[in-house]
Every structure is written in structure tokens, then in C-alpha cells.
Design a protein around this motif. Structure first.
Motif: not given
Length: 185
Positions: A63, A78, A81, A178
């Protein structure tokens, strides 16, 4: 087509090289895609890894962000993910690395951190999350317009939905955005 995505794509290899130099390991299987076909019991699942730690099944995610947003820990948005990538790659941990820039136009990173994340969700919890995520994405795709740079751009809503969106805090909006961005990709 936003500055964060462009910056991330441009600097991803630099973040990977920085991690390799700092951790003393290599990243392989770049841009690995994992697919689990739809069954009677489960929706089709697709995960994308930036890479894997060499000779392991440990997912690696790169990232970038502005140095003003320096991470003290992995941002909460995150975590799903990483959990999903570990589930799909049959791993118990993942690595996420972040390169910092002073501005989106920078050609190199000015700082770097990396974090190890250990699996916390069971396979059943992840599958349930995926099912709910799919329902949520459909709702948000039908309710919201374009998502740009982590913010939801509102289109025509009824007043109740606008009120509901405005009551979300920034972290919720970024998380929703996101998820929608990942699903649309």
C-alpha cells in the motif's frame, strides 16, 4: 482513475523492494489471482494478492499513503482484505507493507513500515462475511454513485438515505467505499 490508485500502482514495486531489503525475504507470485468457483453452498470468490513471501503461502499486500497518515497499526478497513486473502491462500498470517509519500506526485517513497497480521476469523466467519459483503455491495451499488478516492459521491437518494449516509462517520464511509471499490474491480 484517482490519485491514490495511480500513486499505488506507480510505487508498488518500490514498496515491495523496500520490504525485501528490510525483511531479508523475496516476494514472488506477483498479482496472483485466486478463484473459488461458485457451489450450491457458496458464492464465487475471487482474491487478488500483490504477491507471496517466497517459499510460503503468506500473502503480501503493498500500500501507499501520505506521510501525514503514517500508520501506527494496520487500518481497520484493510483487515477484511487480509483475512480474505489468508482464507483463499490457506495461510495463517499475512504481511502488509506501506510506503509513505509527501505528495501524490512523488516518484519515490520517503518512508516505509510493514506489519504482520495473524488470522483471527474462522473459515465459516469469513464465508458469512463474504455473503453479507455481497449483499451490501449490491445495496451500495444501487444506492450510491461513483466512489472516488475513498469517498462516496452521492447521487439521487431519498431523504432518509441521505440522512443515513450523513450520520456515518468518516471511517465508516471509507470502509464502505473501499468495499465497493474492491467489488467493482
Amino acid at each position: 482513475n484517482n490519485s491514490a490508485v495511480t500513486r499505488g500502482s506507480r510505487l508498488e514495486n518500490r514498496v515491495i523492494r523496500e520490504y525485501e531489503d528490510n525483511a531479508g525475504v523475496l516476494i514472488c507470485n506477483f498479482q496472483k489471482e485466486l478463484i473459488r468457483e461458485k457451489t450450491d453452498d457458496c458464492i464465487k470468490l475471487v482474491a487478488h494478492l500483490d504477491g507471496e513471501i517466497e517459499n510460503t503461502n503468506i500473502p503480501f499486500e503493498a500500500k501507499t499513503t501520505n506521510i501525514k497518515n503514517k500508520w501506527k497499526e494496520i487500518p481497520a478497513y484493510y483487515i477484511p482484505q487480509l483475512e480474505f486473502q489468508m482464507f483463499m491462500n490457506k495461510a495463517d498470517k499475512a504481511i502488509i507493507a506501506v510506503g509513505y509519500v509527501n505528495s501524490d506526485d512523488d516518484e519515490d517513497i520517503c518512508g516505509f513500515d510493514y506489519f504482520e497480521y495473524k488470522k483471527q476469523m474462522t473459515d465459516d466467519e469469513i464465508l458469512e462475511y463474504c455473503k453479507q459483503f455481497t449483499k451490501d455491495v449490491e445495496y451500495y451499488k444501487n444506492s450510491f454513485g461513483t466512489v472516488n478516492n475513498g469517498k462516496i459521491i452521492k447521487t439521487a437518494f431519498d431523504n432518509l438515505l441521505i440522512e443515513e449516509l450523513e450520520n456515518l462517520n468518516d471511517a465508516d464511509q471509507i470502509t464502505i467505499a473501499h468495499h465497493v471499490q474492491q467489488a467493482i474491480r
